[in-house]
Design a protein around this motif. Structure first.
Motif, PDB file in Angstrom:
ATOM      1  N   UNK A   6       0.824  -1.212   0.000  1.00  0.00           N
ATOM      2  CA  UNK A   6       0.000   0.000   0.000  1.00  0.00           C
ATOM      3  C   UNK A   6       0.855   1.259   0.000  1.00  0.00           C
ATOM      4  N   UNK A   7       1.937   1.245   0.763  1.00  0.00           N
ATOM      5  CA  UNK A   7       2.801   2.418   0.837  1.00  0.00           C
ATOM      6  C   UNK A   7       3.622   2.582  -0.443  1.00  0.00           C
ATOM      7  N   UNK A   8       4.160   1.494  -0.948  1.00  0.00           N
ATOM      8  CA  UNK A   8       5.017   1.580  -2.144  1.00  0.00           C
ATOM      9  C   UNK A   8       4.243   1.989  -3.386  1.00  0.00           C
ATOM     10  N   UNK A   9       3.061   1.444  -3.567  1.00  0.00           N
ATOM     11  CA  UNK A   9       2.341   1.617  -4.829  1.00  0.00           C
ATOM     12  C   UNK A   9       1.133   2.534  -4.734  1.00  0.00           C
ATOM     13  N   UNK A  10       0.885   3.095  -3.564  1.00  0.00           N
ATOM     14  CA  UNK A  10      -0.178   4.075  -3.405  1.00  0.00           C
ATOM     15  C   UNK A  10      -1.542   3.542  -3.850  1.00  0.00           C
ATOM     16  N   UNK A  11      -1.787   2.275  -3.560  1.00  0.00           N
ATOM     17  CA  UNK A  11      -3.096   1.697  -3.844  1.00  0.00           C
ATOM     18  C   UNK A  11      -3.285   0.459  -2.972  1.00  0.00           C
ATOM     19  N   UNK A  12      -4.508   0.138  -2.668  1.00  0.00           N
ATOM     20  CA  UNK A  12      -4.769  -1.009  -1.796  1.00  0.00           C
ATOM     21  C   UNK A  12      -4.343  -2.322  -2.449  1.00  0.00           C
ATOM     22  N   UNK A  13      -4.046  -3.284  -1.606  1.00  0.00           N
ATOM     23  CA  UNK A  13      -3.734  -4.625  -2.103  1.00  0.00           C
ATOM     24  C   UNK A  13      -5.004  -5.410  -2.392  1.00  0.00           C
ATOM     25  N   UNK A  14      -6.165  -4.800  -2.167  1.00  0.00           N
ATOM     26  CA  UNK A  14      -7.449  -5.474  -2.354  1.00  0.00           C
ATOM     27  C   UNK A  14      -7.557  -6.086  -3.739  1.00  0.00           C
ATOM     28  N   UNK A  15      -8.025  -7.318  -3.781  1.00  0.00           N
ATOM     29  CA  UNK A  15      -8.199  -8.000  -5.057  1.00  0.00           C
ATOM     30  C   UNK A  15      -7.055  -8.914  -5.430  1.00  0.00           C
ATOM     31  N   UNK A  16      -5.905  -8.757  -4.759  1.00  0.00           N
ATOM     32  CA  UNK A  16      -4.779  -9.636  -5.049  1.00  0.00           C
ATOM     33  C   UNK A  16      -5.025 -11.019  -4.443  1.00  0.00           C
ATOM     34  N   UNK A  17      -4.555 -12.037  -5.120  1.00  0.00           N
ATOM     35  CA  UNK A  17      -4.756 -13.400  -4.636  1.00  0.00           C
ATOM     36  C   UNK A  17      -3.959 -13.636  -3.367  1.00  0.00           C
ATOM     37  N   UNK A  18      -4.449 -14.481  -2.473  1.00  0.00           N
ATOM     38  CA  UNK A  18      -3.686 -14.827  -1.273  1.00  0.00           C
ATOM     39  C   UNK A  18      -2.358 -15.469  -1.642  1.00  0.00           C
ATOM     40  N   UNK A  19      -1.395 -15.339  -0.755  1.00  0.00           N
ATOM     41  CA  UNK A  19      -0.057 -15.867  -1.008  1.00  0.00           C
ATOM     42  C   UNK A  19       0.088 -17.243  -0.383  1.00  0.00           C
ATOM     43  N   UNK A  20       0.752 -18.141  -1.093  1.00  0.00           N
ATOM     44  CA  UNK A  20       1.065 -19.454  -0.558  1.00  0.00           C
ATOM     45  C   UNK A  20       2.467 -19.432   0.027  1.00  0.00           C
ATOM     46  N   UNK A  21       2.600 -19.768   1.293  1.00  0.00           N
ATOM     47  CA  UNK A  21       3.891 -19.770   1.962  1.00  0.00           C
ATOM     48  C   UNK A  21       4.447 -21.186   1.965  1.00  0.00           C
ATOM     49  N   UNK A  22       5.612 -21.345   1.372  1.00  0.00           N
ATOM     50  CA  UNK A  22       6.315 -22.612   1.437  1.00  0.00           C
ATOM     51  C   UNK A  22       7.472 -22.421   2.410  1.00  0.00           C
ATOM     52  N   UNK A  23       7.248 -22.795   3.650  1.00  0.00           N
ATOM     53  CA  UNK A  23       8.209 -22.456   4.691  1.00  0.00           C
ATOM     54  C   UNK A  23       9.581 -23.078   4.454  1.00  0.00           C
ATOM     55  N   UNK A  24       9.638 -24.203   3.753  1.00  0.00           N
ATOM     56  CA  UNK A  24      10.937 -24.815   3.508  1.00  0.00           C
ATOM     57  C   UNK A  24      11.715 -24.091   2.421  1.00  0.00           C
TER      58      UNK A  24
END
Length: 291
Positions: free
Chosen positions: A228-246
């Motif tokens: 939000x700070x970097x791009x001056x727009x909400x992250x709304x609508x972006x797909x959730x992130x998959x975390x691969x902890x390994x």
């Protein structure tokens, strides 16, 4: 290709985290699992001038940044959004480190003196702004001054309070606001976004069992605020992130077959986006335009 810069083998935390490192996140391989590479010092690079060149970011912090690989999460979020300028992040992340330690260590000082950056992220130890606020401001000013000489906008990563002491949240904001005033920096209000997330999604678990470090959902909230700070727009609508902890470059956990990927549920991702928006709209010294 990304590389790692460390000072040789050191004692590790219970999670197996190496004691010191500097990792270069290169856009071309952000979606690949990390591979071992020769350790080399960070080489000077020309200043970014091309309109669609990556955003060169030096990220100075500790485990609140490398748990769940927050720098990569932010970059993947920008890639998923189709941003013209995607972060290319060099991360100087040392477990438990204070800004004072980063100054005394010298690696980031040399990187600031020898290279040009678009942004420099500063994150102190989670207790530093509470217990040693003058030190946070003093050494943050040293690094922030060098960053501005290197052509960078300084982003202050405002962290969250420990789970057992939520009353310290305003102290964290106040100390980072002092530093922002001193060097003309921008706040990235992750801590306030965590507080908002508790209202947006009360069932979300933001803290790990230690009551300090972030879960993947907690890191996703943080990435949403940075976006939000970097791009001056909400992250709304972006797909959730998959975390691969390994796949985390900064931690060595269990073998892949023992740690399955974790995907942030859609409802929690939407709540994280709302929390990020609330925090950035209400926080002081939050810059609105992308340079």
């Amino acid at each position: 290709m990304h590389s790692h810069l460390s000072r040789g083998p050191r004692a590790t935390t219970p999670c197996g985290v190496t004691r010191a490192f500097v990792a270069l996140l290169a856009m071309a391989t952000l979606l690949l699992s990390p591979t071992a590479s020769a350790q080399q010092p960070v080489a000077p690079a020309p200043a970014v001038e091309v309109a669609h060149a990556p955003l060169r970011i030096l990220w100075i912090g500790n485990s609140y940044s490398f748990y769940n690989d927050l720098p990569r999460t932010l970059t993947m979020m920008a890639m998923a959004a189709g941003e013209n300028r995607v972060p290319a992040i060099t991360a100087a992340l040392v477990p438990g480190e204070f800004l004072r330690g980063h100054v005394l260590r010298g690696d980031v000082v040399r990187a600031l003196e020898q290279q040009r950056w678009d942004y420099v992220v500063l994150q102190d130890n989670s207790l530093g702004p509470i217990q040693l606020p003058d030190s946070t401001v003093k050494y943050g000013t040293v690094l922030g001054t060098l960053a501005k000489k290197a052509g960078a906008t300084v982003l202050l990563y405002v962290t969250w309070p420990r789970q057992a002491t939520p009353q310290t949240a305003p102290v964290l904001v106040a100390t980072y606001s002092r530093l922002a005033d001193a060097i003309g920096a921008t706040l990235v209000p992750v801590g306030p976004a965590w507080m908002a997330m508790r209202e947006e999604s009360p069932s979300s678990v933001l803290y790990m069992e230690d009551g300090s470090h972030p879960t993947p959902i907690g890191s996703y909230v943080a990435a949403s605020v940075f976006y939000r700070v970097l791009y001056n727009k909400p992250a709304a609508g972006l797909l959730p992130h998959t975390f691969k902890t390994t796949d985390n470059r900064y931690q060595r956990t269990a073998p892949p077959n023992m740690v399955p990927p974790f995907t942030v549920p859609v409802a929690e991702a939407a709540a994280a986006h709302r929390a990020a928006e609330r925090a950035t709209r209400s926080a002081p010294q939050t810059r609105r335009e992308l340079r």
